[in-house]
Design an enzyme around this catalytic site. Sequence first.
Site, PDB file in Angstrom:
ATOM      1  N   ASN A 291       0.695  -1.201   0.078  1.00 45.63           N
ATOM      2  CA  ASN A 291      -0.117   0.064  -0.053  1.00 45.63           C
ATOM      3  C   ASN A 291       0.692   1.197   0.043  1.00 45.63           C
ATOM      4  O   ASN A 291       1.569   1.402   0.995  1.00 45.63           O
ATOM      5  CB  ASN A 291      -0.904  -0.017   1.380  1.00 45.63           C
TER       6      ASN A 291
ATOM      7  N   LYS B  85       0.404   4.412  -0.275  1.00 40.35           N
ATOM      8  CA  LYS B  85      -0.351   5.673   0.418  1.00 40.35           C
ATOM      9  C   LYS B  85      -0.333   6.928  -0.865  1.00 40.35           C
ATOM     10  O   LYS B  85      -0.106   6.483  -1.810  1.00 40.35           O
ATOM     11  CB  LYS B  85       0.074   5.668   1.658  1.00 40.35           C
TER      12      LYS B  85
ATOM     13  N   HIS C 282      -9.299   0.998   4.949  1.00 37.50           N
ATOM     14  CA  HIS C 282      -7.934   1.283   5.668  1.00 37.50           C
ATOM     15  C   HIS C 282      -7.985   2.221   6.883  1.00 37.50           C
ATOM     16  O   HIS C 282      -8.911   3.078   6.846  1.00 37.50           O
ATOM     17  CB  HIS C 282      -6.881   1.984   4.560  1.00 37.50           C
TER      18      HIS C 282
ATOM     19  N   GLU D 117      -6.494   4.869   7.863  1.00 36.96           N
ATOM     20  CA  GLU D 117      -6.370   6.181   7.339  1.00 36.96           C
ATOM     21  C   GLU D 117      -7.584   6.836   6.966  1.00 36.96           C
ATOM     22  O   GLU D 117      -8.021   7.721   6.912  1.00 36.96           O
ATOM     23  CB  GLU D 117      -5.084   6.537   6.592  1.00 36.96           C
TER      24      GLU D 117
ATOM     25  N   GLU E 192      -5.110  -4.861  10.763  1.00 41.84           N
ATOM     26  CA  GLU E 192      -3.954  -3.913  11.006  1.00 41.84           C
ATOM     27  C   GLU E 192      -4.223  -2.979  12.185  1.00 41.84           C
ATOM     28  O   GLU E 192      -5.174  -2.220  12.100  1.00 41.84           O
ATOM     29  CB  GLU E 192      -3.944  -2.805   9.816  1.00 41.84           C
TER      30      GLU E 192
ATOM     31  N   GLY F 146       2.767   2.410  10.835  1.00 41.99           N
ATOM     32  CA  GLY F 146       3.582   3.370  10.578  1.00 41.99           C
ATOM     33  C   GLY F 146       4.437   3.828  11.805  1.00 41.99           C
ATOM     34  O   GLY F 146       5.053   4.906  11.903  1.00 41.99           O
TER      35      GLY F 146
ATOM     36  N   SER G 277       3.884  -2.264  10.335  1.00 42.03           N
ATOM     37  CA  SER G 277       5.011  -2.266  10.467  1.00 42.03           C
ATOM     38  C   SER G 277       5.995  -3.561  10.295  1.00 42.03           C
ATOM     39  O   SER G 277       6.853  -3.763  10.940  1.00 42.03           O
ATOM     40  CB  SER G 277       5.553  -1.816  11.932  1.00 42.03           C
TER      41      SER G 277
HETATM   42  P1  PGA Z   1       3.092   0.227   7.609  1.00 42.04           P
HETATM   43  O1  PGA Z   1       1.779   0.457   7.002  1.00 42.04           O
HETATM   44  O2  PGA Z   1       3.521  -0.942   7.128  1.00 42.04           O
HETATM   45  O3  PGA Z   1       3.905   1.404   7.047  1.00 42.04           O
HETATM   46  O4  PGA Z   1       3.028   0.314   9.066  1.00 42.04           O
HETATM   47  C1  PGA Z   1       0.735  -0.561   6.767  1.00 42.04           C
HETATM   48  C2  PGA Z   1      -0.457  -0.118   6.141  1.00 42.04           C
HETATM   49  O5  PGA Z   1      -0.947   0.977   6.488  1.00 42.04           O
HETATM   50  O6  PGA Z   1      -1.281  -0.933   5.326  1.00 42.04           O
END
Ligand code: PGA
Length: 252
Positions: A9, A11, A97, A99, A169, A175, A215
């Site tokens: 992903n 983003k 997601h 976000e 997640e 992140g 992460s």
């Molecule tokens: P990350 O993000 O691997 O940077 O923690 C995962 C995601 O948001 O799908």
Amino acid sequence: MRKNIVAGNWKMNNDTKETKSLLKDIRKGIKKATLKNTKVIVAPSFVNLNTAVKVLGDSKIKVAAQNMNAAKNGAYTGEISADMLKNIGVKTVILGHSERRAYFGETDAVLKEKVDSALEQKMKIIFCFGEELNDRKENKHFELVESQIKKALFHLPEEAWNKIVLAYEPVWAIGTGETASPEQAQEMHAFIRKTVAEMYSVAVANNVSILYGGSVKPANAKEIFSNPDVDGGLIGGAALKAKDFLAIIAAV
Ligand code: PGA
């Protein structure tokens, strides 16, 4: 039987030049044998989806969108429909997601509509959900995850589940550099599979791929993926470097 999947992903990262270069490196670095056992998906920004489809060509690496609107078309300024995605060869969409939920007001009800629309328009879905740190501290994480899945997906008929991949997640791990421990991931994934089995059947539950996201890095991927109910990962930051993404794919 369910597949192993690693999805990147991206983003809101990478311009067109960077998209081309990263995809070329991934394509070059990936082994044919790997693609037989593992499904690899990348999700660049909307404006680079077309480029991604072209660069990946017949490589078997699939392209997904990070979002879509539930409406088929019409007066929705700034939005993108499933038809527009399919038209350029994108047949998978990431929905839910954290976000999108946190910054763009996507509630369970909104996501249910998007799920229905995507399925109606024959798209595949990577459906994301997960608890926040407070939910876990208060020991409400199972309850919360169950309710997120139920509200957006449990009205679906059994056959719709062929088009769905789940992505757990935990928000506190996205992140942040903090990952769920392999035990925490396995515990939640087993719970999710059990919940799906109770609602539908063991066959449906065993058939659905459940990805872990938050992460994931080359250094921890193997340990997380080696759990019986973890079928791969949804990767954010580490999907932006070909070397790291390839190492994570190799770990599944
Ligand atoms: P990350 O993000 O691997 O940077 O923690 C995962 C995601 O948001 O799908």
